[in-house]
Design an enzyme around this catalytic site. Structure first.
Site, mmCIF file in Angstrom:
data_model
loop_
_atom_site.group_PDB
_atom_site.id
_atom_site.type_symbol
_atom_site.label_atom_id
_atom_site.label_comp_id
_atom_site.label_asym_id
_atom_site.label_seq_id
_atom_site.Cartn_x
_atom_site.Cartn_y
_atom_site.Cartn_z
ATOM 1 C CG HIS A 7 32.017 118.425 21.191
ATOM 2 N ND1 HIS A 7 31.151 118.020 22.098
ATOM 3 C CD2 HIS A 7 32.124 117.304 20.524
ATOM 4 C CE1 HIS A 7 30.645 116.767 22.269
ATOM 5 N NE2 HIS A 7 31.385 116.095 21.425
ATOM 6 C CG ASP A 72 29.081 118.722 25.249
ATOM 7 O OD1 ASP A 72 29.074 118.730 24.038
ATOM 8 O OD2 ASP A 72 27.866 118.017 25.729
ATOM 9 N NE ARG A 137 25.796 117.070 24.187
ATOM 10 C CZ ARG A 137 26.237 116.551 23.114
ATOM 11 N NH1 ARG A 137 25.498 115.878 22.440
ATOM 12 N NH2 ARG A 137 27.677 116.851 22.611
HETATM 13 ZN ZN ZN Z 1 31.502 114.331 20.693
#
Ligand code: ZN
Length: 171
Positions: A7, A72, A137
Site C-alpha cells: 500500500h 489498498d 478496505r
Molecule cells: Zn495510504
C-alpha cells in the site's frame, strides 16, 4: 503486513506520488500515455467506491478516497503475489483450522479491518477522510481479485463477485 507495505509503496507512484520526482521535486514525471491509461483504470476505481454506501444511503466519495483505494487494491495484490512466490519456493503449508493458505491470506486482510464505529464518526469519516470506511478496505480490493473468487468459490451473481469487465487493475 505485506499488503500494508505494498500500500505505502503504491503511494510513491499514484495520483499524488506522480507529482514528485526521485529527488522529491514537484514535477510530473509521467508519460502522457501512462497518464491516459492510469486515468481510465482509476475511473473504474472511482465508480466502484462511489457505489458503496454507509448508514443506508450515504455514498463513499470515490474521488476523495481514490489514492488510498488504489493503494489498498495494489497492496493486497502485491502481497498475494509475494505469498504465491514464497509458497512456490518453500512449498505450501498445511491447512490450518481447515483453511487453505489462500483462504487464510484473505481472512487475515479482512480481520485487520474489523471495527465498530458510532454513526457520527462514520459519517464524518465518509465526508472528510481520504481513507474508505474499514469494511470497504476489504470488500473493495477483494472484489477485484479473481484469486479471492477462487479461494472461496465466489460465483457470478454473488455480492462480492464483480463481472470480469468491471474489475479494476491499476498496477
Ligand atoms: Zn495510504
Amino acid at each position: 503486513m505485506g499488503a500494508f507495505i505494498g500500500h505505502e509503496i503504491s503511494h510513491e507512484f499514484d495520483d499524488q506520488g506522480k507529482s514528485f520526482d526521485a529527488e522529491g521535486t514537484m514535477m510530473n514525471w509521467w508519460m502522457p500515455e501512462d497518464q491516459r491509461k492510469f486515468d481510465a483504470a482509476a475511473l473504474t476505481v472511482v465508480r466502484q467506491y462511489d457505489a458503496y454506501t454507509v448508514l443506508d444511503s450515504v455514498h463513499v466519495n470515490g474521488r476523495l478516497t481514490l489514492g488510498e483505494n488504489i493503494a489498498d487494491i495494489a497492496g493486497v495484490a502485491a502481497a498475494y503475489d509475494a505469498m504465491r512466490l514464497a509458497l512456490k519456493q518453500h512449498g505450501p503449508p498445511e491447512s490450518i483450522d481447515g483453511l487453505l493458505p489462500d483462504q487464510r491470506f484473505f481472512l487475515a486482510w479482512a480481520s485487520v479491518w474489523r471495527s465498530k464505529m458510532q454513526d457520527d464518526a462514520l459519517l464524518n469519516m465518509v465526508k472528510t477522510n481520504t481513507h474508505s470506511p474499514p469494511q470497504f478496505r476489504v470488500v473493495g480490493p477483494l472484489s477485484n481479485m479473481k484469486e479471492f473468487f477462487a479461494a472461496f468459490n465466489v460465483k457470478p451473481g454473488d455480492p462480492m463477485r464483480r463481472p470480469d469487465s468491471l474489475i479494476a487493475k491499476i498496477w
